[in-house]
Design an enzyme around this catalytic site. Structure first.
Site, mmCIF file in Angstrom:
data_model
loop_
_atom_site.group_PDB
_atom_site.id
_atom_site.type_symbol
_atom_site.label_atom_id
_atom_site.label_comp_id
_atom_site.label_asym_id
_atom_site.label_seq_id
_atom_site.Cartn_x
_atom_site.Cartn_y
_atom_site.Cartn_z
ATOM 1 C CE1 TYR A 192 -16.964 1.341 -75.474
ATOM 2 C CE2 TYR A 192 -17.455 -0.762 -74.623
ATOM 3 C CZ TYR A 192 -17.261 0.762 -75.753
ATOM 4 O OH TYR A 192 -19.108 0.514 -74.932
ATOM 5 C CE1 TYR A 221 -29.223 4.874 -74.364
ATOM 6 C CE2 TYR A 221 -28.616 6.241 -75.427
ATOM 7 C CZ TYR A 221 -29.673 6.110 -74.931
ATOM 8 O OH TYR A 221 -30.638 6.275 -75.748
ATOM 9 C CE1 TYR A 244 -12.304 4.163 -82.229
ATOM 10 C CE2 TYR A 244 -12.185 2.232 -80.636
ATOM 11 C CZ TYR A 244 -11.951 2.999 -81.593
ATOM 12 O OH TYR A 244 -10.903 2.295 -82.281
HETATM 13 N N1 NAP Z 1 -21.907 -1.899 -78.653
HETATM 14 C C1 NAP Z 1 -23.133 -2.584 -77.379
HETATM 15 O O1 NAP Z 1 -22.729 -4.138 -77.307
HETATM 16 C C2 NAP Z 1 -22.304 -1.331 -76.708
HETATM 17 C C3 NAP Z 1 -22.370 -2.096 -75.158
HETATM 18 C C4 NAP Z 1 -22.423 -1.050 -73.865
HETATM 19 C C5 NAP Z 1 -22.481 0.017 -74.652
HETATM 20 N N2 NAP Z 1 -23.241 0.592 -75.759
HETATM 21 C C6 NAP Z 1 -22.794 2.259 -75.105
HETATM 22 O O2 NAP Z 1 -24.047 2.586 -76.415
HETATM 23 C C7 NAP Z 1 -24.422 3.503 -77.091
HETATM 24 C C8 NAP Z 1 -24.883 2.677 -78.538
HETATM 25 O O3 NAP Z 1 -24.228 1.831 -79.187
HETATM 26 P P1 NAP Z 1 -24.743 1.040 -80.505
HETATM 27 O O4 NAP Z 1 -24.155 -0.207 -80.094
HETATM 28 O O5 NAP Z 1 -25.847 2.305 -80.637
HETATM 29 O O6 NAP Z 1 -23.270 1.752 -80.598
HETATM 30 P P2 NAP Z 1 -22.577 1.739 -82.880
HETATM 31 O O7 NAP Z 1 -23.810 0.909 -83.556
HETATM 32 O O8 NAP Z 1 -21.089 1.365 -82.929
HETATM 33 O O9 NAP Z 1 -22.800 2.673 -82.830
HETATM 34 C C9 NAP Z 1 -22.325 4.058 -82.818
HETATM 35 C C10 NAP Z 1 -22.919 5.368 -83.818
HETATM 36 O O10 NAP Z 1 -21.696 6.495 -83.418
HETATM 37 C C11 NAP Z 1 -20.831 7.174 -84.509
HETATM 38 N N3 NAP Z 1 -19.986 7.449 -84.319
HETATM 39 C C12 NAP Z 1 -18.844 6.863 -83.965
HETATM 40 N N4 NAP Z 1 -17.647 7.710 -83.869
HETATM 41 C C13 NAP Z 1 -18.112 8.942 -84.223
HETATM 42 C C14 NAP Z 1 -17.675 10.351 -84.764
HETATM 43 N N5 NAP Z 1 -16.305 10.825 -84.338
HETATM 44 N N6 NAP Z 1 -18.188 11.369 -84.911
HETATM 45 C C15 NAP Z 1 -20.087 10.947 -84.722
HETATM 46 N N7 NAP Z 1 -20.349 9.767 -85.336
HETATM 47 C C16 NAP Z 1 -19.433 8.345 -84.166
HETATM 48 C C17 NAP Z 1 -20.790 5.945 -85.279
HETATM 49 O O11 NAP Z 1 -20.903 6.032 -86.830
HETATM 50 P P3 NAP Z 1 -19.420 4.909 -87.956
HETATM 51 O O12 NAP Z 1 -20.504 4.193 -87.837
HETATM 52 O O13 NAP Z 1 -20.280 5.005 -88.480
HETATM 53 O O14 NAP Z 1 -18.382 4.173 -87.310
HETATM 54 C C18 NAP Z 1 -22.611 4.858 -85.059
HETATM 55 O O15 NAP Z 1 -23.475 5.530 -86.004
HETATM 56 C C19 NAP Z 1 -22.500 4.100 -77.115
HETATM 57 O O16 NAP Z 1 -22.765 4.609 -75.785
HETATM 58 C C20 NAP Z 1 -22.104 1.967 -76.321
HETATM 59 O O17 NAP Z 1 -20.367 3.334 -76.053
HETATM 60 C C21 NAP Z 1 -23.081 -0.617 -75.958
#
Ligand code: NAP
Length: 283
Positions: free
Chosen positions: A124, A98, A60
């Site tokens: 978050y 992650y 999330y």
């Molecule tokens: N984005 C950032 O800036 C950032 C920074 C630091 C760390 N991170 C970490 O890096 C990792 C990857 O992040 P990302 O940027 O690739 O995230 P993202 O683009 O938001 O992708 C997250 C994925 O998880 C899916 N998801 C969310 N809730 C779910 C549920 N209940 N059941 C099944 N799938 C679900 C989402 O589906 P939907 O698209 O349908 O919601 C999406 O496909 C995560 O652990 C995040 O916390 C990210």
């Protein structure tokens, strides 16, 4: 090797899928087929797949919305990793997970190392920290990679928002008092696949090298994309958001460099790569 990948439609997950496919047989259920907030379904899915490796790229990630939806954030970011960890422990699998720079409060002047005490400023960050703790408490083999400011050519991210707004507005105003390392999802995926050859275990920071502010990142995005829209630096106080963000969330990736020889590209290099890919896709 059998791999279970969650979040395959997300920024990091999308880049991981083809790279993991080169390592073995990948099961990557879509969100419609597996809701991570459903602990029972998640447990059953892992038991059916019997993976050697679980890569949890689902999360999330709506930092501001999490302030008003804490239950949803904790279900996906804290409870689900706990379930994956328990099942990994049962199977003897390794869990790759992650986490985020937002576990820190940003008060440190230097880059954060893994042993710095976390103190998240918002829901978050708290939910992600609970996820880390649940994994560690399970006793499973695990690799937790904290990354930051993730962007890609698809999905919801700062880079695509800036490109869109630059086309719509006469001027952009972007906060210049939060420092971090913008990290291309592909670089995270490439590093993860490399790490899986001989995975170190524990908690590691994994971000692009170098650091900038959101303002600095916005200027570089527009310059790289050949857009002349002016960008004005502003303070965070001029752009109030539901969630507070750390002023400094630069992470020191030295531990991973020492443990596995991973040296991440500079953030400018990742940005150039992503913009080149966007250009190729639109030509
Ligand atoms: N984005 C950032 O800036 C950032 C920074 C630091 C760390 N991170 C970490 O890096 C990792 C990857 O992040 P990302 O940027 O690739 O995230 P993202 O683009 O938001 O992708 C997250 C994925 O998880 C899916 N998801 C969310 N809730 C779910 C549920 N209940 N059941 C099944 N799938 C679900 C989402 O589906 P939907 O698209 O349908 O919601 C999406 O496909 C995560 O652990 C995040 O916390 C990210």
């Amino acid at each position: 090797m059998r791999l279970l990948l969650t979040g395959a439609a997300g920024q990091v997950g999308w880049e991981l899928a083809p790279r993991l496919a080169a390592l073995g047989e990948v099961v990557a259920p879509e969100r419609g087929a597996l809701d991570l907030a459903d602990a029972g379904a998640l447990r059953a899915r892992v038991r059916a797949a019997r993976p050697d490796v679980i890569v949890n790229a689902a999360a999330y990630t709506a930092v501001d919305r999490a302030e008003s939806e804490p239950a949803a954030a904790f279900a996906v970011n804290a409870a689900a990793p706990g379930v994956l960890a328990e099942e990994a422990k049962r199977l003897g699998a390794i869990l790759v997970h992650y986490s985020t720079d937002y576990v820190f409060d940003g008060q440190k002047a230097a880059p954060y190392v893994e042993d710095d005490p976390p103190r998240p400023l918002g829901v978050y960050g708290r939910s992600k920290l609970d996820g880390e703790r649940a994994i560690r408490a399970s006793g499973c083999r695990h690799l937790i990679l904290r990354t930051s400011w993730v962007y890609a050519g698809r999905g919801r991210n700062f880079l695509l928002t800036m490109l869109r707004l630059a086309a719509e507005r006469p001027e952009l105003r972007v906060v210049d008092d939060q420092r971090g390392a913008p990290t291309w999802a592909r670089d995270i995926a490439v590093a993860t696949a490399r790490l899986l050859a001989d995975p170190p275990e524990g908690l590691f920071h994994l971000t692009a090298s170098g650091a900038t502010t959101w303002y600095g990142f916005a200027c570089a995005i527009l310059q790289g994309a050949g857009l002349a829209t002016p960008v004005r630096p502003i303070a965070s106080s001029e752009y109030p958001t539901p969630a507070r963000r750390p002023a400094n969330s630069v992470l020191d990736s030295g531990r991973l460099r020492a443990a596995a020889g991973i040296v991440m590209p500079a953030w400018e290099e990742g940005l150039a790569g992503c913009l080149a890919e966007l250009r190729r896709a639109s030509s």
